[in-house]
Scaffold this motif. Structure first.
Motif, PDB file in Angstrom:
ATOM      1  N   LYS A 234     -22.244-100.445  12.531  1.00  0.00           N
ATOM      2  CA  LYS A 234     -21.397 -99.838  13.555  1.00  0.00           C
ATOM      3  C   LYS A 234     -21.525 -98.330  13.484  1.00  0.00           C
ATOM      4  O   LYS A 234     -21.477 -97.739  12.398  1.00  0.00           O
ATOM      5  CB  LYS A 234     -19.942-100.230  13.260  1.00  0.00           C
ATOM      6  CG  LYS A 234     -19.112-100.531  14.490  1.00  0.00           C
ATOM      7  CD  LYS A 234     -17.704-100.983  14.094  1.00  0.00           C
ATOM      8  CE  LYS A 234     -17.597-102.492  13.973  1.00  0.00           C
ATOM      9  NZ  LYS A 234     -16.216-102.926  13.651  1.00  0.00           N
ATOM     10  N   ILE A 235     -21.694 -97.712  14.652  1.00  0.00           N
ATOM     11  CA  ILE A 235     -21.696 -96.256  14.731  1.00  0.00           C
ATOM     12  C   ILE A 235     -20.586 -95.890  15.706  1.00  0.00           C
ATOM     13  O   ILE A 235     -20.597 -96.323  16.862  1.00  0.00           O
ATOM     14  CB  ILE A 235     -23.060 -95.728  15.209  1.00  0.00           C
ATOM     15  CG1 ILE A 235     -24.144 -96.138  14.199  1.00  0.00           C
ATOM     16  CG2 ILE A 235     -23.029 -94.205  15.376  1.00  0.00           C
ATOM     17  CD1 ILE A 235     -25.559 -95.763  14.616  1.00  0.00           C
ATOM     18  N   ARG A 236     -19.603 -95.128  15.205  1.00  0.00           N
ATOM     19  CA  ARG A 236     -18.443 -94.840  16.047  1.00  0.00           C
ATOM     20  C   ARG A 236     -18.277 -93.332  16.183  1.00  0.00           C
ATOM     21  O   ARG A 236     -18.273 -92.606  15.178  1.00  0.00           O
ATOM     22  CB  ARG A 236     -17.198 -95.455  15.399  1.00  0.00           C
ATOM     23  CG  ARG A 236     -15.953 -95.341  16.253  1.00  0.00           C
ATOM     24  CD  ARG A 236     -14.960 -96.441  15.968  1.00  0.00           C
ATOM     25  NE  ARG A 236     -14.582 -96.511  14.568  1.00  0.00           N
ATOM     26  CZ  ARG A 236     -14.143 -97.619  13.967  1.00  0.00           C
ATOM     27  NH1 ARG A 236     -14.055 -98.754  14.622  1.00  0.00           N
ATOM     28  NH2 ARG A 236     -13.809 -97.584  12.703  1.00  0.00           N
ATOM     29  N   PHE A 237     -18.137 -92.869  17.418  1.00  0.00           N
ATOM     30  CA  PHE A 237     -17.921 -91.444  17.664  1.00  0.00           C
ATOM     31  C   PHE A 237     -16.419 -91.209  17.772  1.00  0.00           C
ATOM     32  O   PHE A 237     -15.722 -91.967  18.445  1.00  0.00           O
ATOM     33  CB  PHE A 237     -18.636 -91.016  18.950  1.00  0.00           C
ATOM     34  CG  PHE A 237     -20.132 -91.108  18.822  1.00  0.00           C
ATOM     35  CD1 PHE A 237     -20.879 -90.008  18.420  1.00  0.00           C
ATOM     36  CD2 PHE A 237     -20.801 -92.312  19.061  1.00  0.00           C
ATOM     37  CE1 PHE A 237     -22.264 -90.098  18.279  1.00  0.00           C
ATOM     38  CE2 PHE A 237     -22.176 -92.411  18.911  1.00  0.00           C
ATOM     39  CZ  PHE A 237     -22.909 -91.294  18.516  1.00  0.00           C
TER      40      PHE A 237
ATOM     41  N   VAL B 236     -19.120 -88.439  13.688  1.00  0.00           N
ATOM     42  CA  VAL B 236     -19.726 -89.773  13.792  1.00  0.00           C
ATOM     43  C   VAL B 236     -19.372 -90.540  12.525  1.00  0.00           C
ATOM     44  O   VAL B 236     -19.481 -90.015  11.414  1.00  0.00           O
ATOM     45  CB  VAL B 236     -21.262 -89.722  13.896  1.00  0.00           C
ATOM     46  CG1 VAL B 236     -21.775 -91.003  14.529  1.00  0.00           C
ATOM     47  CG2 VAL B 236     -21.729 -88.510  14.644  1.00  0.00           C
ATOM     48  N   GLU B 237     -18.968 -91.778  12.725  1.00  0.00           N
ATOM     49  CA  GLU B 237     -18.597 -92.631  11.603  1.00  0.00           C
ATOM     50  C   GLU B 237     -19.640 -93.745  11.486  1.00  0.00           C
ATOM     51  O   GLU B 237     -20.066 -94.296  12.503  1.00  0.00           O
ATOM     52  CB  GLU B 237     -17.217 -93.220  11.929  1.00  0.00           C
ATOM     53  CG  GLU B 237     -16.498 -93.829  10.775  1.00  0.00           C
ATOM     54  CD  GLU B 237     -15.086 -94.274  11.185  1.00  0.00           C
ATOM     55  OE1 GLU B 237     -14.744 -94.248  12.389  1.00  0.00           O
ATOM     56  OE2 GLU B 237     -14.338 -94.648  10.285  1.00  0.00           O
ATOM     57  N   PHE B 238     -20.061 -94.027  10.246  1.00  0.00           N
ATOM     58  CA  PHE B 238     -21.075 -95.058  10.027  1.00  0.00           C
ATOM     59  C   PHE B 238     -20.461 -96.170   9.189  1.00  0.00           C
ATOM     60  O   PHE B 238     -19.980 -95.916   8.080  1.00  0.00           O
ATOM     61  CB  PHE B 238     -22.290 -94.473   9.297  1.00  0.00           C
ATOM     62  CG  PHE B 238     -22.896 -93.312  10.042  1.00  0.00           C
ATOM     63  CD1 PHE B 238     -23.884 -93.525  10.998  1.00  0.00           C
ATOM     64  CD2 PHE B 238     -22.463 -92.012   9.810  1.00  0.00           C
ATOM     65  CE1 PHE B 238     -24.434 -92.455  11.690  1.00  0.00           C
ATOM     66  CE2 PHE B 238     -23.007 -90.937  10.492  1.00  0.00           C
ATOM     67  CZ  PHE B 238     -23.993 -91.154  11.440  1.00  0.00           C
TER      68      PHE B 238
ATOM     69  N   GLU C 299     -18.891 -94.142   6.056  1.00  0.00           N
ATOM     70  CA  GLU C 299     -19.320 -92.767   5.846  1.00  0.00           C
ATOM     71  C   GLU C 299     -19.225 -92.019   7.170  1.00  0.00           C
ATOM     72  O   GLU C 299     -19.008 -92.637   8.218  1.00  0.00           O
ATOM     73  CB  GLU C 299     -20.743 -92.705   5.274  1.00  0.00           C
ATOM     74  CG  GLU C 299     -20.760 -92.389   3.775  1.00  0.00           C
ATOM     75  CD  GLU C 299     -19.882 -91.203   3.379  1.00  0.00           C
ATOM     76  OE1 GLU C 299     -19.673 -90.320   4.219  1.00  0.00           O
ATOM     77  OE2 GLU C 299     -19.385 -91.153   2.239  1.00  0.00           O
ATOM     78  N   GLY C 300     -19.368 -90.711   7.115  1.00  0.00           N
ATOM     79  CA  GLY C 300     -19.248 -89.953   8.352  1.00  0.00           C
ATOM     80  C   GLY C 300     -19.864 -88.571   8.246  1.00  0.00           C
ATOM     81  O   GLY C 300     -20.103 -88.058   7.146  1.00  0.00           O
ATOM     82  N   LEU C 301     -20.159 -88.018   9.406  1.00  0.00           N
ATOM     83  CA  LEU C 301     -20.710 -86.662   9.490  1.00  0.00           C
ATOM     84  C   LEU C 301     -20.012 -85.915  10.616  1.00  0.00           C
ATOM     85  O   LEU C 301     -19.541 -86.534  11.586  1.00  0.00           O
ATOM     86  CB  LEU C 301     -22.212 -86.705   9.798  1.00  0.00           C
ATOM     87  CG  LEU C 301     -23.150 -87.290   8.749  1.00  0.00           C
ATOM     88  CD1 LEU C 301     -24.554 -87.412   9.335  1.00  0.00           C
ATOM     89  CD2 LEU C 301     -23.171 -86.436   7.480  1.00  0.00           C
ATOM     90  N   ARG C 302     -19.962 -84.597  10.492  1.00  0.00           N
ATOM     91  CA  ARG C 302     -19.558 -83.783  11.619  1.00  0.00           C
ATOM     92  C   ARG C 302     -20.699 -83.828  12.638  1.00  0.00           C
ATOM     93  O   ARG C 302     -21.851 -84.003  12.261  1.00  0.00           O
ATOM     94  CB  ARG C 302     -19.323 -82.351  11.118  1.00  0.00           C
ATOM     95  CG  ARG C 302     -18.143 -81.629  11.721  1.00  0.00           C
ATOM     96  CD  ARG C 302     -17.885 -80.332  10.983  1.00  0.00           C
ATOM     97  NE  ARG C 302     -19.094 -79.507  10.918  1.00  0.00           N
ATOM     98  CZ  ARG C 302     -19.195 -78.422  10.140  1.00  0.00           C
ATOM     99  NH1 ARG C 302     -18.188 -78.043   9.369  1.00  0.00           N
ATOM    100  NH2 ARG C 302     -20.309 -77.711  10.142  1.00  0.00           N
ATOM    101  N   MET C 303     -20.361 -83.660  13.899  1.00  0.00           N
ATOM    102  CA  MET C 303     -21.376 -83.821  14.944  1.00  0.00           C
ATOM    103  C   MET C 303     -22.592 -82.904  14.721  1.00  0.00           C
ATOM    104  O   MET C 303     -23.741 -83.338  14.883  1.00  0.00           O
ATOM    105  CB  MET C 303     -20.730 -83.522  16.302  1.00  0.00           C
ATOM    106  CG  MET C 303     -21.415 -84.187  17.439  1.00  0.00           C
ATOM    107  SD  MET C 303     -21.448 -85.978  17.262  1.00  0.00           S
ATOM    108  CE  MET C 303     -22.097 -86.374  18.853  1.00  0.00           C
ATOM    109  N   ASP C 304     -22.346 -81.640  14.326  1.00  0.00           N
ATOM    110  CA  ASP C 304     -23.492 -80.736  14.145  1.00  0.00           C
ATOM    111  C   ASP C 304     -24.349 -81.138  12.943  1.00  0.00           C
ATOM    112  O   ASP C 304     -25.563 -80.940  12.939  1.00  0.00           O
ATOM    113  CB  ASP C 304     -23.023 -79.264  14.042  1.00  0.00           C
ATOM    114  CG  ASP C 304     -22.011 -79.033  12.933  1.00  0.00           C
ATOM    115  OD1 ASP C 304     -21.490 -80.041  12.382  1.00  0.00           O
ATOM    116  OD2 ASP C 304     -21.732 -77.869  12.606  1.00  0.00           O
TER     117      ASP C 304
ATOM    118  N   GLU D  42     -19.812 -97.390  19.466  1.00  0.00           N
ATOM    119  CA  GLU D  42     -18.492 -97.409  20.091  1.00  0.00           C
ATOM    120  C   GLU D  42     -17.752 -96.095  19.917  1.00  0.00           C
ATOM    121  O   GLU D  42     -18.289 -95.144  19.354  1.00  0.00           O
ATOM    122  CB  GLU D  42     -17.674 -98.585  19.530  1.00  0.00           C
ATOM    123  CG  GLU D  42     -17.727 -98.699  18.014  1.00  0.00           C
ATOM    124  CD  GLU D  42     -17.125-100.010  17.521  1.00  0.00           C
ATOM    125  OE1 GLU D  42     -16.021 -99.945  16.966  1.00  0.00           O
ATOM    126  OE2 GLU D  42     -17.745-101.088  17.698  1.00  0.00           O
ATOM    127  N   GLY D  43     -16.521 -96.056  20.403  1.00  0.00           N
ATOM    128  CA  GLY D  43     -15.710 -94.839  20.307  1.00  0.00           C
ATOM    129  C   GLY D  43     -15.947 -93.943  21.507  1.00  0.00           C
ATOM    130  O   GLY D  43     -16.063 -94.415  22.644  1.00  0.00           O
TER     131      GLY D  43
END
Lengths: 218, 326
Positions: free
Chosen positions: B249-252, B175-177, B200-205, B115-116
């Protein structure tokens, strides 16, 4: 009311022997687990935690002798206090030796840095160092020689306990429920002492005066 | 093709026969007695344990995956250690808790919602995810923020292929996990130790970097429950807590996600959480680590910058103050 239990000297010597063996059980357990490959995936952390925990338990037991007497008037367990205190030192010494040897392989630079930079290590180390003179003066000859100064010196047990519990509190990542138990027990043990000291005169009068606080030599 | 089947015996219940027999033999040989002998035996035991790298766990095998050169020359952490020493607070805060506490956890059926900032939000089943890209084995070092490490043969797909499949929009910067937080199956969630669910989350790169994978298995089998079944994030140059487990859930998003550990202790845990021996945790050192599986007498090893993956990821952080962005 029936007279409270007070062991004869023969009974007391048996109580001491049993207590001595009981106090060695945590060490026996570690050895047994070690021989059965059951010290978890991180054995050094496990034996460090275990010996540290048992040092704290022994310390709490040592500190519970006086409140027991204040609350119930039962005084004879004071004759077990030295052994409990020395077992606290024994487990703290194992704990510190594991840190020094297995964890850091006597890398004194790394150890010095660890102590200086990390408050939980510093308070634990301080607590251990403070307990050395108490262990060293625990024999009867020293008690006789130091007289009232012995009592003053052994007041160090209070900072040792507070620093020891703080050491545990500061090292856990998030879940403080286990160190909280020690905080509460220590607070209760110190609280009884404060209450006893400042209790209303009416309650003070209704109780027998305490027997001497100095442990008997021998 | 991989078919979900409830195992009637759990991984945790089986000690491989060879290991069991070796232990017996060793105990006999060591004899009872001196403390030194006992301690030594614990140290040596681990080397017999290390030989037991085939799990024999009863979990479903993953038949189709390709080997990769990652982690060549590394000594794998024994399966037993990888699956019995876990930080997974949803199953308790002790590291030996997750294995017994996750017995009743059901990783199937499982759906993941995307989502997102995506062109079309959707829900995928775990079996769909298995088919997005060929599965690969990646042997990675894993460094925990607590100062220990393992070497784990993960099986998974590059997160980049999952992201491409999800079709994020141009606005997606992070991206949020989000992990499952089900108090019925996850007893740890009943205690307010952390703010559930785990985020948790990561920057897109970072998410698109070829090292980042969504793991679905280890040691040739599907993930054991205690390791984050049915799928978890693995970002080998970051501290282990960045790897969200049992993701639902994976949210952008266009904003940096507020992750669970940052919320819980912003002075101790950062969003980036890159492995960095020169920036200590406020309370303990990060310059060395203890490799799990070495036994009582193996010394600490030096922690490497970006956990040894600097060549592949250092460029992501050019110009950033890693002391501030810890």
């Amino acid at each position: 009311m029936a007279a409270p239990f007070k062991p004869s000297s023969l009974q007391l010597s048996w109580i001491k022997r049993v207590l001595f063996l009981l106090a060695l059980l945590p060490l026996a357990r570690l050895i047994w687990l070690g021989m059965h490959d059951a010290l978890t995936a991180n054995p050094i952390e496990f034996i460090t935690r275990s010996t540290g925990t048992w040092a704290l338990v022994m310390l709490m037991l040592t500190l519970s002798i006086t409140p027991l007497r204040m609350l119930t008037g039962v005084a004879w367990p004071v004759q077990l206090r030295r052994m409990l205190g020395l077992f606290m030192f024994f487990y703290a010494l194992l704990h510190f030796s594991i840190y020094l040897w297995l964890d850091h392989w006597f890398d004194l630079m790394a150890i010095g840095k660890d102590i200086a930079e990390h408050p939980y290590v510093l308070v634990g180390f301080t607590s251990f160092v403070l307990s050395i003179p108490l262990a060293a003066t625990s024999n009867s000859a020293m008690i006789r020689r130091l007289k009232t100064r012995w009592k003053t010196l052994h007041l160090l047990v209070y900072p040792i306990a507070i620093l020891g519990v703080l050491h545990f509190w500061w090292l856990v990542k998030k879940d403080v429920s286990e160190p909280l138990v020690y905080v509460l027990v220590l607070a209760a043990l110190l609280g009884v002492r404060l209450w006893y000291r400042y209790r209303p005169a009416s309650q003070a009068a209704s109780r027998k005066p305490l027997p001497t606080r100095m442990p008997k030599a021998g | 093709m991989w078919i979900s089947k409830k195992p009637d015996i759990l991984a945790s219940e089986i000690t491989p026969r060879e290991v069991f027999e070796q232990r017996r033999e060793f105990i006999k040989a060591a004899g009872l007695g001196a403390i030194g002998a006992a301690l030594a035996s614990a140290g040596l035991m681990n080397s017999t344990r290390a030989e037991a790298n085939s799990p024999a766990s009863g979990l479903q095998k993953i038949s189709d995956f390709k080997k990769t050169p990652y982690g060549a020359g590394e000594t794998l952490t024994p399966y037993e250690d990888v699956t019995s020493y876990n930080n997974f607070y949803e199953f308790g805060t002790g590291k030996s808790d997750p294995k017994p506490q996750s017995r009743l956890f059901k990783p199937r059926p499982w759906t993941v919602s995307i989502e997102g900032e995506v062109s079309k939000p959707r829900t995928l089943s775990i079996d769909d995810i298995f088919k997005i890209a060929p599965l690969e084995e990646r042997i990675y070092r894993m460094r925990c923020v607590e100062g220990w490490s393992m070497v784990i043969p993960w099986i998974g797909l590059p997160l980049a292929s999952l992201i491409k499949y999800a079709e994020p929009t141009g606005k997606a910067k992070y991206v949020e996990f989000i992990s499952l937080a089900d108090p019925k199956m996850m007893p740890g969630v009943r205690a307010p130790i952390l703010d559930w669910p785990y985020v948790e989350g990561l920057r897109m790169d970072e998410a698109m970097n070829p090292l980042t994978i969504m793991a679905v298995g280890l040691y040739g089998e599907v993930l054991p429950n205690q390791n984050g079944a049915p799928m978890r994030l693995v970002v080998p140059w970051k501290y282990g807590f960045k790897g969200g487990k049992s993701i639902v859930k994976i949210r952008f998003t266009d904003k940096m996600p507020l992750t669970t550990w940052v919320r819980s202790g912003p002075t101790e845990y950062g969003f980036y959480a890159n492995v960095n021996p020169t920036v200590d945790h406020p309370r303990w050192t990060q310059s060395t680590e203890r490799r799990i599986g070495g036994g009582l007498f193996s010394p600490r090893i030096k922690t490497q910058m970006f956990n040894g993956y600097a060549d592949q990821v250092a460029s992501l952080y050019t110009g950033m103050d890693l002391r501030k962005n810890f």
